[in-house]
Scaffold this motif. Structure first.
Motif, PDB file in Angstrom:
ATOM      1  N   MET A  25       0.830  -1.201   0.000  1.00 45.97           N
ATOM      2  CA  MET A  25       0.000   0.000   0.000  1.00 45.97           C
ATOM      3  C   MET A  25       0.873   1.263   0.000  1.00 45.97           C
ATOM      4  N   TYR A  26       1.995   1.221   0.677  1.00 50.60           N
ATOM      5  CA  TYR A  26       2.940   2.341   0.678  1.00 50.60           C
ATOM      6  C   TYR A  26       3.385   2.626  -0.756  1.00 50.60           C
ATOM      7  N   GLN A  27       3.735   1.570  -1.491  1.00 50.66           N
ATOM      8  CA  GLN A  27       4.156   1.726  -2.883  1.00 50.66           C
ATOM      9  C   GLN A  27       3.000   2.228  -3.755  1.00 50.66           C
ATOM     10  N   SER A  28       1.819   1.719  -3.513  1.00 51.12           N
ATOM     11  CA  SER A  28       0.650   2.136  -4.273  1.00 51.12           C
ATOM     12  C   SER A  28       0.376   3.624  -4.078  1.00 51.12           C
ATOM     13  N   GLN A  29       0.545   4.108  -2.865  1.00 55.17           N
ATOM     14  CA  GLN A  29       0.330   5.529  -2.585  1.00 55.17           C
ATOM     15  C   GLN A  29       1.385   6.391  -3.275  1.00 55.17           C
ATOM     16  N   ALA A  30       2.623   5.924  -3.309  1.00 62.62           N
ATOM     17  CA  ALA A  30       3.684   6.662  -3.998  1.00 62.62           C
ATOM     18  C   ALA A  30       3.406   6.719  -5.496  1.00 62.62           C
ATOM     19  N   ILE A  31       2.947   5.617  -6.061  1.00 58.68           N
ATOM     20  CA  ILE A  31       2.603   5.585  -7.486  1.00 58.68           C
ATOM     21  C   ILE A  31       1.444   6.529  -7.764  1.00 58.68           C
ATOM     22  N   ALA A  32       0.444   6.521  -6.899  1.00 58.83           N
ATOM     23  CA  ALA A  32      -0.713   7.399  -7.070  1.00 58.83           C
ATOM     24  C   ALA A  32      -0.283   8.863  -7.060  1.00 58.83           C
ATOM     25  N   ALA A  33       0.624   9.238  -6.163  1.00 61.02           N
ATOM     26  CA  ALA A  33       1.105  10.627  -6.104  1.00 61.02           C
ATOM     27  C   ALA A  33       1.869  10.980  -7.378  1.00 61.02           C
ATOM     28  N   THR A  34       2.692  10.055  -7.863  1.00 59.43           N
ATOM     29  CA  THR A  34       3.440  10.275  -9.099  1.00 59.43           C
ATOM     30  C   THR A  34       2.482  10.455 -10.275  1.00 59.43           C
ATOM     31  N   MET A  35       1.482   9.596 -10.340  1.00 53.57           N
ATOM     32  CA  MET A  35       0.487   9.696 -11.407  1.00 53.57           C
ATOM     33  C   MET A  35      -0.244  11.033 -11.358  1.00 53.57           C
ATOM     34  N   SER A  36      -0.676  11.408 -10.185  1.00 55.39           N
ATOM     35  CA  SER A  36      -1.425  12.648 -10.014  1.00 55.39           C
ATOM     36  C   SER A  36      -0.599  13.858 -10.454  1.00 55.39           C
ATOM     37  N   ASN A  37       0.669  13.876 -10.060  1.00 53.45           N
ATOM     38  CA  ASN A  37       1.545  14.981 -10.451  1.00 53.45           C
ATOM     39  C   ASN A  37       1.740  15.032 -11.962  1.00 53.45           C
ATOM     40  N   ARG A  38       1.949  13.869 -12.567  1.00 53.27           N
ATOM     41  CA  ARG A  38       2.153  13.817 -14.024  1.00 53.27           C
ATOM     42  C   ARG A  38       0.885  14.237 -14.763  1.00 53.27           C
ATOM     43  N   MET A  39      -0.263  13.781 -14.283  1.00 51.48           N
ATOM     44  CA  MET A  39      -1.534  14.155 -14.908  1.00 51.48           C
ATOM     45  C   MET A  39      -1.729  15.666 -14.839  1.00 51.48           C
ATOM     46  N   GLU A  40      -1.369  16.252 -13.696  1.00 52.82           N
ATOM     47  CA  GLU A  40      -1.497  17.693 -13.536  1.00 52.82           C
ATOM     48  C   GLU A  40      -0.600  18.421 -14.532  1.00 52.82           C
ATOM     49  N   LYS A  41       0.639  17.954 -14.685  1.00 53.30           N
ATOM     50  CA  LYS A  41       1.574  18.580 -15.635  1.00 53.30           C
ATOM     51  C   LYS A  41       1.067  18.480 -17.067  1.00 53.30           C
ATOM     52  N   LEU A  42       0.429  17.348 -17.388  1.00 52.07           N
ATOM     53  CA  LEU A  42      -0.078  17.135 -18.747  1.00 52.07           C
ATOM     54  C   LEU A  42      -1.455  17.749 -18.965  1.00 52.07           C
ATOM     55  N   GLY A  43      -2.100  18.191 -17.884  1.00 52.67           N
ATOM     56  CA  GLY A  43      -3.470  18.688 -17.995  1.00 52.67           C
ATOM     57  C   GLY A  43      -4.439  17.572 -18.339  1.00 52.67           C
ATOM     58  N   MET A  44      -4.144  16.371 -17.855  1.00 48.52           N
ATOM     59  CA  MET A  44      -4.927  15.180 -18.199  1.00 48.52           C
ATOM     60  C   MET A  44      -5.973  14.883 -17.125  1.00 48.52           C
ATOM     61  N   THR A  45      -7.170  14.583 -17.572  1.00 44.90           N
ATOM     62  CA  THR A  45      -8.247  14.222 -16.655  1.00 44.90           C
ATOM     63  C   THR A  45      -8.232  12.718 -16.392  1.00 44.90           C
ATOM     64  N   GLN A  46      -8.961  12.318 -15.380  1.00 49.05           N
ATOM     65  CA  GLN A  46      -9.104  10.886 -15.103  1.00 49.05           C
ATOM     66  C   GLN A  46      -9.759  10.177 -16.282  1.00 49.05           C
ATOM     67  N   ARG A  47     -10.716  10.827 -16.903  1.00 46.45           N
ATOM     68  CA  ARG A  47     -11.399  10.228 -18.057  1.00 46.45           C
ATOM     69  C   ARG A  47     -10.418   9.989 -19.206  1.00 46.45           C
ATOM     70  N   ALA A  48      -9.564  10.975 -19.478  1.00 45.04           N
ATOM     71  CA  ALA A  48      -8.579  10.843 -20.561  1.00 45.04           C
ATOM     72  C   ALA A  48      -7.583   9.727 -20.253  1.00 45.04           C
ATOM     73  N   LEU A  49      -7.156   9.639 -19.003  1.00 43.60           N
ATOM     74  CA  LEU A  49      -6.234   8.567 -18.620  1.00 43.60           C
ATOM     75  C   LEU A  49      -6.908   7.209 -18.768  1.00 43.60           C
TER      76      LEU A  49
END
Length: 93
Positions: A25-49
């Motif tokens: 779960m620790y790793q999953s949370q780190a991945i989620a934070a990485t994903m969220s940051n990258r999505m923000e940089k790309l301007g990507m929505t959850q739907r687009a992902l």
């Protein structure tokens, strides 16, 4: 602000890391934070992902909460969809 999120996620919670069955779960949370940051940089929505990963928006939402035990297939889909590296075991393609 996003960096603070990562720091919070990457700082191990004693309760989680002490329980070996929940270390993933620790790793999953780190991945989620990485994903969220990258999505923000790309301007990507959850739907687009979700469309890029060929899955549902609900599944992406669950992954971004950091409580999903992700398969290798899902990790590869995330990497491809966001143009990031998550798996870095030194395996050459």
């Amino acid at each position: 602000m996003a960096e603070e999120q990562i720091d919070m996620v990457l700082t191990p919670d004693l309760e989680i890391t002490e329980n070996n069955s929940e270390k993933w779960m620790y790793q999953s949370q780190a991945i989620a934070a990485t994903m969220s940051n990258r999505m923000e940089k790309l301007g990507m929505t959850q739907r687009a992902l979700a469309e890029k990963m060929n899955c549902t928006q609900q599944y992406v939402s669950k992954v971004l909460k950091g409580r999903e035990n992700l398969s290798l297939e899902t990790l590869c889909k995330i990497e491809n969809a966001l143009g990031i590296k998550i798996l870095q075991a030194g395996i050459n393609k």
